[in-house]
Design a protein around this motif. Sequence first.
Motif, short mmCIF file in Angstrom:
data_model
loop_
_atom_site.label_atom_id
_atom_site.label_comp_id
_atom_site.label_asym_id
_atom_site.label_seq_id
_atom_site.Cartn_x
_atom_site.Cartn_y
_atom_site.Cartn_z
N PHE A 1 -81.44 26.76 -40.16
CA PHE A 1 -82.70 27.92 -40.01
C PHE A 1 -83.12 27.69 -41.70
O PHE A 1 -84.07 26.93 -41.93
N GLY A 2 -82.12 27.92 -42.18
CA GLY A 2 -82.42 27.58 -43.59
C GLY A 2 -82.43 26.20 -44.76
O GLY A 2 -83.29 26.16 -44.91
N PHE A 3 -81.78 25.30 -43.91
CA PHE A 3 -81.86 24.30 -44.06
C PHE A 3 -83.11 23.23 -44.18
O PHE A 3 -84.08 23.01 -44.42
N HIS A 4 -83.53 23.48 -42.52
CA HIS A 4 -84.56 23.69 -42.47
C HIS A 4 -85.90 23.73 -43.17
O HIS A 4 -86.88 23.04 -43.64
N THR B 1 -82.67 32.19 -46.11
CA THR B 1 -82.81 30.80 -45.70
C THR B 1 -81.70 30.04 -47.16
O THR B 1 -82.27 29.05 -47.68
N ASN B 2 -80.90 30.93 -47.18
CA ASN B 2 -79.64 30.64 -48.32
C ASN B 2 -79.34 29.02 -47.96
O ASN B 2 -78.78 29.03 -46.95
N VAL B 3 -79.65 28.04 -49.15
CA VAL B 3 -78.92 26.44 -48.77
C VAL B 3 -77.90 26.71 -49.82
O VAL B 3 -77.35 25.34 -50.49
N LEU C 1 -73.48 20.43 -35.87
CA LEU C 1 -74.41 20.64 -35.58
C LEU C 1 -75.96 19.87 -35.97
O LEU C 1 -75.84 18.40 -36.56
N ASP C 2 -76.63 19.41 -34.79
CA ASP C 2 -77.47 18.67 -35.20
C ASP C 2 -79.12 19.44 -36.07
O ASP C 2 -79.24 20.21 -35.72
N THR C 3 -78.82 18.71 -36.89
CA THR C 3 -80.16 18.87 -37.90
C THR C 3 -81.15 18.26 -37.71
O THR C 3 -82.07 18.37 -38.92
N SER C 4 -81.38 17.70 -36.69
CA SER C 4 -83.08 17.37 -36.54
C SER C 4 -83.78 18.20 -36.13
O SER C 4 -83.04 19.23 -35.38
N LEU D 1 -80.08 20.15 -53.61
CA LEU D 1 -78.45 21.39 -52.35
C LEU D 1 -78.88 20.33 -51.38
O LEU D 1 -78.51 21.50 -50.33
N LEU D 2 -80.23 19.82 -50.34
CA LEU D 2 -80.24 19.51 -49.49
C LEU D 2 -78.96 18.85 -48.55
O LEU D 2 -78.72 19.50 -47.38
N ALA D 3 -78.69 17.70 -49.38
CA ALA D 3 -77.76 16.68 -48.64
C ALA D 3 -77.11 16.97 -47.99
O ALA D 3 -76.23 16.98 -47.05
#
Length: 419
Positions: free
Chosen positions: A45-48, A7-9, A30-33, A17-19
């Motif tokens: 996965f980690g981002f979501h 789950t590391n971002v 990659l599609d991030t939706s 960190l998310l943007a």
Amino acid sequence: MLTEGATNVGTGKLGDLLAPKEKELKGKGLDTSYTAGKVFPADTFGFHYQTILYNKMKEKNIDVKMQDWGWGEELIQKQTAGFLAKNIPDIIVGETQMNGFAQQGLLEPFPDDLASEIREKVADAAWKPMEVDGKIYGLAAQPGVSSLYWNKDLVKQAGLDPEKAPTTWAELLDNVKKVTEAGKGKFYGGGVYAGANFGGYLRYGALMMINGGAFADGGKPAFNSDANVETVALLRELNAVNAPGLMVNTSEGAYFDAWYKKQFAYIIDGPWQSQQSKDKGIDVGMAPIPLSPNGKPGDITIGAAFHSVPKDSKNKEAAFQYIRAMISPEIQQLIADSNVRSPILKEIAESDTYKKDHPALYTHYLAMSGNVQGLPTFAKDNSKAWQIWGDAVVKALMTKGDIKAILDDAQKRAEAVTQ
């Protein structure tokens, strides 16, 4: 809090960190939706996961700062130093070491209401390895336990039914022998990785659990039980009909490379193996680990990142809010949709939708209930005790020496270092 690989971002304030992480993922095409109930690229996965948790914490006016202390021995050393200095994050994470920290009184027990909710709504493997004297000290949002996997093509070449899993140790050994014979040196039957390291202990430890054996009892070595002798005897027989040295290779990577190259037919591993094998072009079967003659279902958690709150945490209430969010329907649905791990929340994992859409991982979910434990921590000189055990098993597999005598000797040496 400490971060972990799945789950590391990044490190720093979670909101910052998310943007950048999303930009990085989009840069890779990659599609991030994400829509609940729909599949998504595994690398997102980690981002979501952290986006959901960030929003949940924001609603409660809780800021989260991520730190990365590594994994394995590096992490254990840093955590041990942090406890001694009373300078430790509000949430720590780890695998084999976490139960030991709880036994040492270094962790805060979960609040009674949270513990009750977990016992009622969550699969055993997510918390039972972190239960000490009736209190829960840790939670894993997506733990693994091992299952049996097989390469259907190789099994079929040996004249076996590729859709039928062996259910007993005798059947497994017989199938392994038949595949090795059919392979004529090009491929082998396989079985389970048994190297003298945690990669080995985590995997064949499940066989020990099934047979009623154990590595330790109350922090003391329990190496030379009859149940353990029987388990090591099975490992010896499997090793005898496999590629020389592969089962006990010092690197688990070499063992799994051989699996992905379709060089052996059976393995015991965590839930990620179902999808990863398919990605490598393997027509893979998945089933519960076969039972010994008098055995009962049992397993060892593997790849389980247990989150805990240290006694010295300065923000315990906020820390437990983060842990509560880990079992939220939103996080658990995300895990279900990943098709890499099983959700631990019963309302999702036991739904008709999950059973239909993820039949293989539903089998894994069922294995997460009941007699599931983590690897123990020895009361003293933990690393030495484990190495004594690992070396003894390798000796038992690579020689014709009396297994009981080998384990008796290991027991005496381990008792000497753990007293």
